[in-house]
Design a protein around this motif. Structure first.
Motif, short mmCIF file in Angstrom:
data_model
loop_
_atom_site.label_atom_id
_atom_site.label_comp_id
_atom_site.label_asym_id
_atom_site.label_seq_id
_atom_site.Cartn_x
_atom_site.Cartn_y
_atom_site.Cartn_z
N ASP A 78 0.83 -1.20 0.00
CA ASP A 78 0.00 0.00 0.00
C ASP A 78 0.87 1.26 0.00
N GLN A 79 1.92 1.26 0.82
CA GLN A 79 2.84 2.40 0.86
C GLN A 79 3.55 2.58 -0.48
N ALA A 80 3.96 1.45 -1.06
CA ALA A 80 4.67 1.51 -2.34
C ALA A 80 3.76 2.03 -3.45
N LYS A 112 11.34 -3.12 -8.64
CA LYS A 112 11.78 -2.33 -9.80
C LYS A 112 11.19 -0.92 -9.77
N ALA A 113 9.89 -0.84 -9.50
CA ALA A 113 9.21 0.45 -9.54
C ALA A 113 9.68 1.37 -8.42
N THR A 114 9.86 0.84 -7.22
CA THR A 114 10.32 1.69 -6.11
C THR A 114 11.80 2.00 -6.24
N ARG A 158 14.21 2.80 2.19
CA ARG A 158 13.86 1.77 3.16
C ARG A 158 12.76 0.86 2.62
N MET A 159 11.80 1.46 1.94
CA MET A 159 10.71 0.69 1.36
C MET A 159 11.23 -0.32 0.34
N ASN A 160 12.15 0.12 -0.50
CA ASN A 160 12.73 -0.76 -1.50
C ASN A 160 13.50 -1.90 -0.84
N HIS A 161 14.21 -1.58 0.23
CA HIS A 161 14.94 -2.61 0.98
C HIS A 161 13.98 -3.65 1.55
N ASP A 162 12.89 -3.19 2.14
CA ASP A 162 11.91 -4.11 2.73
C ASP A 162 11.25 -4.98 1.67
N LEU A 163 10.99 -4.40 0.51
CA LEU A 163 10.41 -5.18 -0.58
C LEU A 163 11.39 -6.25 -1.07
#
Length: 213
Positions: free
Chosen positions: A25-27, A117-119, A130-135
């Motif tokens: 949802d955040q992404a 890829k998108a983030t 951080r979001m990309n790392h968590d994904l």
């Protein structure tokens, strides 16, 4: 097009665990603000994942007894069947639900790769790093889960593995196939830790690192 809160909750309840749902949802919110075209592609991938999950959910639980052509089938007969697998049978000898479960997991891996890829393209925004790392962590966990499944199948197909070991591997596979929400940390955390420590797996699916170990 941003995914609505209602859609996120619905998808989270049917497909993703709580952490994954919140992360997606955040992404979606972040990607929608920067690249509506990418967000549209991601929304379509969410729909595909949900459709695959719904198809899997319609299948009979593998441990539920049934019969076909006068032949009884239950948990024990399935375990015994799986113990007879060889290297030539491939997926043809597996229950349909097993194949659909693996398809779902591959769809989820592709889904998470899309979000990575998108983030990754908007990592100039501090919170997106951080979001990309968590994904990436979620992606790695899904890949590890698939690798663990391949490892259990490899045990079943090896002629020199003991019957007891094959029965335990078959029982674990049935549990995995019957519950798409299960991930490697739920049934083989030490194996996940070992693969994670090597840190050589990548989002392109790598070389199936660890399947022969």
């Amino acid at each position: 097009m941003a995914m609505s809160a209602a859609t996120a909750i619905d998808i989270g309840a049917r497909v993703l665990d709580r952490h994954e749902s919140e992360l997606v949802d955040q992404a979606m919110t972040a990607v929608s603000a920067r690249s509506p075209a990418d967000a549209s592609i991601l929304a379509a991938m969410i729909t595909e994942l949900a459709a695959t999950s719904e198809l899997l959910d319609r299948q009979r639980p593998l441990r539920r007894p049934t019969a076909l052509g006068g032949e009884a089938r239950d948990e024990q007969t399935l375990i015994e069947h799986l113990c007879t697998l060889d290297g030539l049978s491939g997926d043809l000898a597996l229950p349909l639900k097993a194949t659909l479960s693996r398809t779902y997991l591959l769809t989820k891996i592709n889904f998470l790769r899309g979000f990575v890829k998108a983030t990754g393209a908007i990592c100039d925004m501090p919170h997106c790093v951080r979001m990309n790392h968590d994904l990436r962590e979620e992606l790695a966990q899904s890949i590890y889960t698939l690798l663990a499944e391949e490892l259990f199948l490899a045990l079943l197909r090896k002629p020199d593995v003991t019957r007891r070991t094959k029965q335990r591997a078959a029982d674990q596979l049935i549990t995995i196939w019957d519950d798409a929400a299960l991930e490697i940390d739920d049934f083989a955390p030490l194996l996940e830790s070992a693969w994670h420590a090597r840190n050589r797996i990548n989002a392109a699916y790598g070389t199936l690192l660890g399947t022969t170990e």
